[in-house]
Scaffold this active site. Sequence first.
Site, PDB file in Angstrom:
ATOM      1  N   ASN A   1     -30.117 -18.432  21.165  1.00  0.00           N
ATOM      2  CA  ASN A   1     -29.375 -18.489  19.134  1.00  0.00           C
ATOM      3  C   ASN A   1     -28.313 -18.469  19.171  1.00  0.00           C
ATOM      4  OD1 ASN A   1     -31.929 -16.747  18.534  1.00  0.00           O
ATOM      5  ND2 ASN A   1     -31.308 -14.772  18.564  1.00  0.00           N
TER       6      ASN A   1
ATOM      7  N   ASP B   1     -36.332 -17.703  17.058  1.00  0.00           N
ATOM      8  CA  ASP B   1     -37.441 -17.355  16.258  1.00  0.00           C
ATOM      9  C   ASP B   1     -38.700 -17.676  16.587  1.00  0.00           C
ATOM     10  OD1 ASP B   1     -35.903 -14.879  14.796  1.00  0.00           O
ATOM     11  OD2 ASP B   1     -36.184 -15.859  12.518  1.00  0.00           O
TER      12      ASP B   1
ATOM     13  N   GLU C   1     -35.225  -9.444  21.730  1.00  0.00           N
ATOM     14  CA  GLU C   1     -35.776 -10.317  22.232  1.00  0.00           C
ATOM     15  C   GLU C   1     -36.723  -8.613  23.370  1.00  0.00           C
ATOM     16  OE1 GLU C   1     -31.819 -10.201  24.052  1.00  0.00           O
ATOM     17  OE2 GLU C   1     -32.677  -9.598  21.634  1.00  0.00           O
TER      18      GLU C   1
END
Length: 298
Positions: free
Chosen positions: A182, A191, A217
């Site tokens: 991320n 995503d 996650e």
Amino acid sequence: MSREKRDPQTTQRTVLSDGPRALSPRSACVVVIQGEGLGRRADIDLRRVLVGRSQEADLHIPHSSVSRHHCEIWRDGDTYWVRDLGATNTTRLNDKPVHEAALSDGDHLALGESMVKFISHSSVEAHYHEEIYQLATHDALTEMHNRRHFIETVEKEIARAMRHRRPLTMCIIDVDLFKPVNDRYGHISGDNVLKQIATLVRRHVRNDDAAARIGGEEFAVLLPECGADAAYGFAERLREAVANVVFRPGGEPQSITVSIGIAELTPERDTCSRMMAAADAALYRAKSEGRNRVCIEH
């Protein structure tokens, strides 16, 4: 400057329409519209629907004013019926006590302090409640079930497994080192990674298994009729499948792995929270031992 140039949308013309499009058929359903279990629903198709406080009920209403087996609803041809099952607080149809009666679209059933609405298969409202139900029970990003729905499913399956003395196992799956993905490539790329992993999870589960995204996650799978050894085989196949995929966050090839913790239902793990705690402990051990592995909590 003209109004049209300032706001181009004002020049858009209204299109001709014959009205709302015809909707595809849906099963009739009952929805809790007041009291405990608000928003829960059960579809009425070929098999009878049991409504009550029992964890095994098709429509589970966990309130002390609702009997364990309160009433049942079923379809006979084009007619839907309700039958009280000897409930302490007798089932009331449109505020009148009832033993057995036919249902009409929009009827209200009072079960103790909860109210259930019957919605016919031909009602436009059935589609509305289907949409609301999907929003309430599914994760918007991955389209998997969400944490709330997963917990409700686990509680129901635990009750069934304990009653029939059948095995039941939970797997918790966590993406390894997801934060750096991320941070480096951005949340949109992150995503996309989660959606790819969700697709892999769905490909590996059976029809009777329950799979969900339960955290950022983190995913979970409940395996009915499955002991720890068989669950380990499932988890290893999933782990290998993820490890063999070349992910491309930000367009760069990247190896991403998962760690998986497994816990089987036991007399000491007879609730959802205890099973999840045990699976979490196994997951923590998998992480501490180097990640990209499966561990069982014995």
